[in-house]
Design a protein around this motif. Structure first.
Motif, PDB file in Angstrom:
ATOM      1  N   ARG A 192      -2.953  -0.315   0.861  1.00 29.52           N
ATOM      2  CA  ARG A 192      -1.981  -0.836   1.807  1.00 29.52           C
ATOM      3  C   ARG A 192      -0.570  -0.392   1.412  1.00 29.52           C
ATOM      4  O   ARG A 192      -0.225  -0.431   0.233  1.00 29.52           O
TER       5      ARG A 192
ATOM      6  N   ASP B 252      -4.600   1.184  12.190  1.00 34.07           N
ATOM      7  CA  ASP B 252      -3.910   0.041  11.572  1.00 34.07           C
ATOM      8  C   ASP B 252      -2.468   0.418  11.258  1.00 34.07           C
ATOM      9  O   ASP B 252      -2.165   1.583  10.993  1.00 34.07           O
TER      10      ASP B 252
ATOM     11  N   ARG C 216      -9.630   6.195   2.434  1.00 39.28           N
ATOM     12  CA  ARG C 216      -8.772   5.066   2.827  1.00 39.28           C
ATOM     13  C   ARG C 216      -7.739   4.796   1.746  1.00 39.28           C
ATOM     14  O   ARG C 216      -8.074   4.654   0.580  1.00 39.28           O
TER      15      ARG C 216
ATOM     16  N   GLN D 177      -3.081   2.338   5.944  1.00 35.94           N
ATOM     17  CA  GLN D 177      -4.352   2.508   5.221  1.00 35.94           C
ATOM     18  C   GLN D 177      -5.171   3.618   5.883  1.00 35.94           C
ATOM     19  O   GLN D 177      -5.920   4.319   5.223  1.00 35.94           O
TER      20      GLN D 177
ATOM     21  N   ASP E  35      -0.739  -0.537   8.645  1.00 35.80           N
ATOM     22  CA  ASP E  35      -0.362  -0.609   7.234  1.00 35.80           C
ATOM     23  C   ASP E  35      -0.527   0.711   6.481  1.00 35.80           C
ATOM     24  O   ASP E  35      -0.500   0.734   5.258  1.00 35.80           O
TER      25      ASP E  35
END
Ligand code: UDP
Ligand code: MG
Length: 342
Positions: free
Chosen positions: A229, A122, A226, A126, A124
């Motif tokens: 964001r 991803d 994780r 994350q 972002d």
């Protein structure tokens, strides 16, 4: 190696990238494509690239290409990506013709990627770019075809999101013969063979988590934390998540269709027992006027069941309808940095 775009497309772009990535390089190092979807991530593009470049520089044993898919962003994302691709020749930008959703953007990235290994991540932050090294190491140690990045905790997700995600995995895996691993996002490493298998799947509505699981292959998982964001908000609203969930289940299970047969059979059996009891009672005590409320409740209840059943049927018919139109999963407006040698 044949890379298909739009699945039935024979456009010049398709032909232009019908070249092995290795043929464009003189190096014998393994090639790795990093595939990342971007949708209105203008606050993140530069930070993502800085973090990624840092990590890639620490991996001199591989040749990298970075496939950034712009999923029809309406902000500055595309311009920023093009700026970066002018600076760094490893970056290729796949510009989709509009917003097709993350699943389609990922499919586009996989179709365009040319590496021996493909890593989806991803944009972002994350999924920390540090994972790239860990994924490659895990692949070297285990000779697996797929390395999954599994979240060890979802601390940064809201309690409601964690609970619904957990319930969803349970329901999906109970209903569907294709089990999706829990707490695994779309961040993973795949070998070329796996990527070709995915690209070869004919369906146009793509629930990637399910498709990843469906193709199988030898799979290992690494664990990671994780992150929250980096900036901006998740693009997945509750409504979008609900639709995504329904799509996942109806893509991989027909149990919701069959279950109505069992519910119907149970209902018929119970009604039959009640009818027998009613006949006996009438014979013994004569006719009386049974409760109005119970009658109304059972009519409404079974009426609602029928509506739900119809809704489920409609969902599947809708999917058949959409698939039968054979529209492509996505349309590419332009691939920037396409013919560049790395
Ligand atoms: N994304 C995309 N198209 C969309 C929605 C999201 O390409 O229609 C991208 C987004 O830019 C990000 C990734 O998919 O790189 C994950 O999206 P997000 O962070 O919003 O999802 P979450 O992490 O909340 O599941
Ligand atoms: Mg995210």
């Amino acid at each position: 190696m044949v890379v298909k775009i739009n699945r039935s497309d024979d456009s010049p772009e398709t032909k232009a990238i019908d070249v092995s990535y290795r043929a464009t390089t003189n190096d014998t190092k393994p090639t790795v494509s990093i595939v990342c979807p971007f949708y209105n991530e203008s606050g993140i593009v530069h930070a993502f690239y800085a973090a990624l470049r840092d990590k890639l520089d620490q991996l001199p044993d591989y040749l990298f290409e970075i496939v950034c898919v712009d999923d029809g962003s309406s902000d500055q994302t595309l311009d920023e990506l093009l700026e970066l691709s002018a600076q760094d020749r490893r970056i290729r930008v796949v510009e989709l013709s509009r917003n097709f959703g993350k699943e389609a953007a990922l499919s586009a990235g996989l179709d365009v990627a040319r590496g021996d290994f493909v890593i989806t991540i991803d944009a972002d932050l994350q999924d920390p770019p540090e994972l790239i090294r860990q994924l490659l190491e895990a692949r070297n140690e285990s000779d697996a075809d797929v390395v999954l990045a599994q979240r060890i905790d979802r601390r940064h997700d809201s309690r409601a999101k964690r609970a619904t995600a957990s319930a969803y995995y349970s329901v999906h895996n109970w209903l569907s013969p294709v089990k999706i691993p829990r707490n695994v996002g779309d961040c993973r490493l795949m070998t070329r063979q796996v990527v070709e298998a995915l690209s070869g799947l004919p369906e146009t509505q793509r629930f990637m988590k399910g498709l990843f699981a469906w193709v199988g292959f030898r799979t290992v998982a690494i664990e990671y934390q994780r992150e929250p964001r980096f900036s901006g908000r998740s693009k997945f609203s509750w409504r979008r998540l609900w639709n995504f969930g329904i799509e996942g289940i109806t893509s991989f299970s027909t149990l919701p269709l069959r279950i109505w047969m069992y519910i119907g059979m149970t209902g018929a059996f119970v009604t039959l027992c009640y009818a027998v009891y009613f006949v006996f009672r009438t014979l013994m005590h004569g006719v009386d006027v049974p409760g109005y409320a119970s009658l109304l409740v059972s009519i409404l209840f079974f009426g609602s069941l029928q509506l739900i059943g119809l809704g489920v049927l409609g969902e599947y018919v809708g999917r058949i309808y959409t698939e039968s139109k054979r529209r492509p999963t996505y349309l590419v407006r332009k691939i920037h940095g396409l013919e560049r040698k790395s």
